[in-house]
Enzyme design. Structure first.
Site, PDB file in Angstrom:
ATOM      1  N   SER A 121    -114.233 -28.873  19.673  1.00 49.23           N
ATOM      2  CA  SER A 121    -114.845 -28.653  20.464  1.00 49.23           C
ATOM      3  C   SER A 121    -116.094 -27.394  20.221  1.00 49.23           C
ATOM      4  CB  SER A 121    -113.832 -28.366  22.069  1.00 49.23           C
ATOM      5  OG  SER A 121    -113.443 -27.364  22.271  1.00 49.23           O
ATOM      6  N   ASP A 363    -111.565 -20.061  30.692  1.00 52.15           N
ATOM      7  CA  ASP A 363    -111.342 -20.197  29.397  1.00 52.15           C
ATOM      8  C   ASP A 363    -112.053 -19.197  28.676  1.00 52.15           C
ATOM      9  OD1 ASP A 363    -111.967 -21.806  26.912  1.00 52.15           O
ATOM     10  OD2 ASP A 363    -112.826 -23.789  28.347  1.00 52.15           O
ATOM     11  N   HIS A 366    -114.283 -21.280  25.022  1.00 54.68           N
ATOM     12  CA  HIS A 366    -115.195 -21.964  24.886  1.00 54.68           C
ATOM     13  C   HIS A 366    -116.307 -20.682  25.198  1.00 54.68           C
ATOM     14  CE1 HIS A 366    -112.755 -25.230  24.424  1.00 54.68           C
ATOM     15  NE2 HIS A 366    -113.282 -25.525  23.906  1.00 54.68           N
TER      16      HIS A 366
END
EC number: 2.3.1.-
Length: 393
Positions: A121, A363, A366
């Site tokens: 990702s 998070d 990311h």
């Protein structure tokens, strides 16, 4: 084709060649160039070492809301992030300067070609960033000149007026694994050999960009399925993550050596993207990079052992693998993660839970877009078009 469009494309290529000429003038005789290269980087230029410079005039390259390709889990402004300064930092290498990203020039160089990103990702975020850079810098001509679709593990962007595709293939551990689907398993299980399922999608790429790091970092051993058992449950052995990583990277290099012609194609490996997920959510509420005074002593969480393994294996490949070193530059950007300003796909807290303990939902892996992955693509652009002299064939 309309005359203005022809002129725009010609000027884009001229701009690339002018940048190459400026570098060549300082370097003297140029080496034989790699595919896609228009010049060579200055000697002694390590673009992975440098500093972040606040540049409100030149950054961001694009606005979050004007790029149609950004996934909701990366749209931090749309999800209420109150600051935007994280978008306005420019990476400045220590001993040289990066050429300005030229979207039309890049598409011209990719005319009739296929560029493929393979990984997790984080690499998908870089892939998305590149689409945004191209969308902003080289708008399509209308009439369906651009298209984007995702089918299973493969996403394809088509620039039809250039007969070019830029693709992303989801393979977070590169080898076939139980992490290939949407679920996130507690244990990591990979197939030791062969790589046929994934690599069948990689054949024919003119530019191949891959990464793999995050999904190895569970702290547990990796399960290796030996042989060709289809139910992924028999003849399993366990290995330490670093050695399993070595095994898979050896498989990748063997595949490259059997399927990629270095005289016509290029291969790149993007190094580890660091997480700042320390105790209590180290990235939460951070709004500036690690300062210059602290940068020298700041040590991120990236596994140096995994970085070493990647360097050893890929450095021995008979097909040259260009290293896009994003690790150190990204370690300094604990401010630029999505934090809590994203679509909550997995653990979906209530508003009350999020307000009571936001750090636990942050998070810190990311990255918001626009942001840090745009700088990664500036490095990739540099490596693709201006490789170091010791990378010449």
């Amino acid at each position: 084709m309309h005359q203005p469009a022809i002129m725009q494309r010609a000027l884009a290529v001229v701009a690339l060649l002018a940048a190459a000429a400026a570098i060549a003038a300082a370097q003297g005789e140029s080496p034989e160039l790699l595919p896609f290269a228009v010049g060579a980087a200055p000697e002694g230029c390590d673009v992975g070492e440098g500093e972040w410079v606040f540049d409100e005039a030149a950054r961001p390259w694009y606005a979050e809301e004007e790029c149609p390709y950004i996934q909701p889990d990366l749209t931090c402004q749309a999800h209420g992030r109150p600051d935007a300064a994280y978008q306005r930092w420019r990476w400045q290498p220590r001993d040289c300067s990066l050429p300005s990203f030229n979207a039309t020039g890049m598409l011209e160089m990719l005319r009739g070609k296929r560029m493929l990103f393979v990984g997790d990702s984080l690499l998908r975020g870089q892939y998305t960033s590149l689409l945004c850079l191209l969308h902003r810098g080289a708008p399509g001509g209308g009439g369906g000149s651009r298209s984007f679709e995702t089918v299973d593990s493969l996403s394809i962007f088509r620039a039809k007026d250039y007969d070019a595709t830029i693709e992303f293939y989801w393979a977070p551990m590169l080898a076939e694994s139980n992490s290939d689907g949407a679920a996130v398993p507690d244990d990591r299980l990979i197939r030791g050999a062969p790589m046929n399922k994934h690599s069948s999608f990689w054949k024919g790429a003119d530019v191949l960009v891959f990464n793999s790091y995050l999904w190895w970092m569970t702290g547990d051993k990796i399960q290796i399925l030996r042989g060709a058992d289809e139910d992924m449950s028999k003849d399993i052995v366990e290995m330490e993550a670093a050695e399993a990583y070595r095994l898979v990277l050896h498989q990748v290099t063997r595949w490259l050596e059997g399927n990629v012609d270095p005289k016509s194609a290029r291969v790149f490996f993007v190094t580890a993207s660091p997480s700042h997920a320390g105790a209590g959510g180290e990235c939460y509420d951070q709004t500036t990079p690690v300062g210059a005074a602290d940068a020298a002593s700041y040590c991120g969480s990236t596994s140096r052992r995994m970085v070493q393994v990647a360097g050893e294996v890929l450095g021995a490949s008979r097909v040259p693998v260009g290293v896009v070193n994003v690790t150190r530059m990204s370690e300094l950007r604990r401010d630029a993660h999505t934090q809590v300003y994203r679509e909550q796909r997995w653990a979906k807290p209530t508003a009350e839970q999020l307000a009571a303990d936001p750090r636990s939902y942050a998070d810190c892996t990311h990255w918001c877009l626009p942001g840090v992955p745009d700088a990664w693509n500036e490095l990739l652009y540099w490596k693709l078009f201006f490789p170091a002299r010791d990378e010449a064939i």
